[in-house]
Design an enzyme around this catalytic site. Structure first.
Site, PDB file in Angstrom:
ATOM      1  N   TYR A 133       0.837  -1.199   0.000  1.00 44.41           N
ATOM      2  CA  TYR A 133       0.000   0.000   0.000  1.00 44.41           C
ATOM      3  C   TYR A 133       0.876   1.254   0.000  1.00 44.41           C
ATOM      4  O   TYR A 133       0.681   2.173  -0.806  1.00 44.41           O
ATOM      5  CB  TYR A 133      -0.958  -0.005   1.201  1.00 44.41           C
ATOM      6  CG  TYR A 133      -1.811   1.230   1.252  1.00 44.41           C
ATOM      7  CD1 TYR A 133      -2.881   1.389   0.376  1.00 44.41           C
ATOM      8  CD2 TYR A 133      -1.525   2.255   2.148  1.00 44.41           C
ATOM      9  CE1 TYR A 133      -3.658   2.534   0.400  1.00 44.41           C
ATOM     10  CE2 TYR A 133      -2.291   3.410   2.171  1.00 44.41           C
ATOM     11  CZ  TYR A 133      -3.352   3.552   1.300  1.00 44.41           C
ATOM     12  OH  TYR A 133      -4.102   4.693   1.318  1.00 44.41           O
ATOM     13  N   GLU A 175     -11.079   4.765   4.298  1.00 48.98           N
ATOM     14  CA  GLU A 175     -10.767   5.719   5.370  1.00 48.98           C
ATOM     15  C   GLU A 175     -11.923   5.814   6.362  1.00 48.98           C
ATOM     16  O   GLU A 175     -11.702   5.925   7.568  1.00 48.98           O
ATOM     17  CB  GLU A 175     -10.419   7.093   4.794  1.00 48.98           C
ATOM     18  CG  GLU A 175      -9.138   7.131   4.007  1.00 48.98           C
ATOM     19  CD  GLU A 175      -7.876   6.809   4.805  1.00 48.98           C
ATOM     20  OE1 GLU A 175      -7.901   6.843   6.050  1.00 48.98           O
ATOM     21  OE2 GLU A 175      -6.846   6.535   4.164  1.00 48.98           O
ATOM     22  N   TRP A 194      -5.078   1.013  10.653  1.00 51.72           N
ATOM     23  CA  TRP A 194      -5.037   0.882   9.205  1.00 51.72           C
ATOM     24  C   TRP A 194      -4.721  -0.559   8.816  1.00 51.72           C
ATOM     25  O   TRP A 194      -5.177  -1.049   7.792  1.00 51.72           O
ATOM     26  CB  TRP A 194      -4.026   1.867   8.621  1.00 51.72           C
ATOM     27  CG  TRP A 194      -4.058   1.932   7.134  1.00 51.72           C
ATOM     28  CD1 TRP A 194      -3.035   1.643   6.287  1.00 51.72           C
ATOM     29  CD2 TRP A 194      -5.162   2.286   6.297  1.00 51.72           C
ATOM     30  NE1 TRP A 194      -3.433   1.799   4.971  1.00 51.72           N
ATOM     31  CE2 TRP A 194      -4.746   2.202   4.956  1.00 51.72           C
ATOM     32  CE3 TRP A 194      -6.479   2.672   6.544  1.00 51.72           C
ATOM     33  CZ2 TRP A 194      -5.579   2.484   3.875  1.00 51.72           C
ATOM     34  CZ3 TRP A 194      -7.311   2.950   5.465  1.00 51.72           C
ATOM     35  CH2 TRP A 194      -6.857   2.850   4.161  1.00 51.72           C
TER      36      TRP A 194
END
Length: 182
Positions: A17, A39, A47
């Site tokens: 990522y 998000e 995350w």
């Protein structure tokens, strides 16, 4: 999030990522919608949890195609709420569905979600947060800030000594202004 440049390399989830998506400009509405949704799902969580659940989220939300998600109904919400593979938070799920509907309205008015973002650029973070709160659900300061950093609108995704920073500088997004950073 400059610390991300330290922890991501070599990590099975953070690494790909960080190296290939974080801070990279996006113009595809489906990809923008996915990133906004991720998000939103991250709010209050790590995350890493989102990255691990991302494939299941993409599948459960029909590839984050806003036109498909916008027509979800109560049966779809219930289907999602019992899916143990995803983040099951009714408020977040309802926000994603409502935001898909809003993106379709934006497409009608602006041509695309990307065009809407481009039209409003540049702004500082506070102005972006105000705009997103007026437009979308579940979009507080952290969600908006990370979303915009993740798509290369706001600076700060990478340190200048990070290899990803250099790769991203070579890209030419429509909103790039002289002197802006990644």
């Amino acid at each position: 999030m400059n610390w991300y440049c330290d922890i991501a390399p070599g990590h099975p989830f953070h690494g790909p990522y960080h190296d290939h998506e974080y801070g990279v400009p996006i113009q595809d509405d489906r990809a923008l919608f996915e990133r906004l949704c991720l998000e939103i799902f991250q709010a209050g969580l790590s995350w890493l949890i989102v990255l691990k659940k991302r494939p299941a989220l993409v599948t459960a939300f029909d590839g984050f195609d806003p036109a498909i998600v916008a027509v979800y109904d109560e049966a779809d919400i219930e289907r999602l709420m019992v899916n143990a593979e995803i983040i099951r938070n009714r408020r977040k799920i309802e926000a994603v569905i409502g935001n898909a509907r809003r993106i379709l309205s934006i497409r009608d008015a602006e041509g695309s979600f990307a065009a809407w973002i481009n039209r409003h650029h540049p702004r500082d973070k506070d102005a972006w947060v105000k705009l997103f709160r007026q437009t979308f659900a579940f979009t507080g300061g952290e969600v908006v800030g990370e979303f915009l950093m993740s798509i290369g609108i706001l600076p700060g995704a990478h340190r200048t000594d990070c290899p990803a920073f250099v790769r991203i500088l070579d890209l030419d997004p429509p909103w790039r202004k002289a002197g802006s950073s990644v």
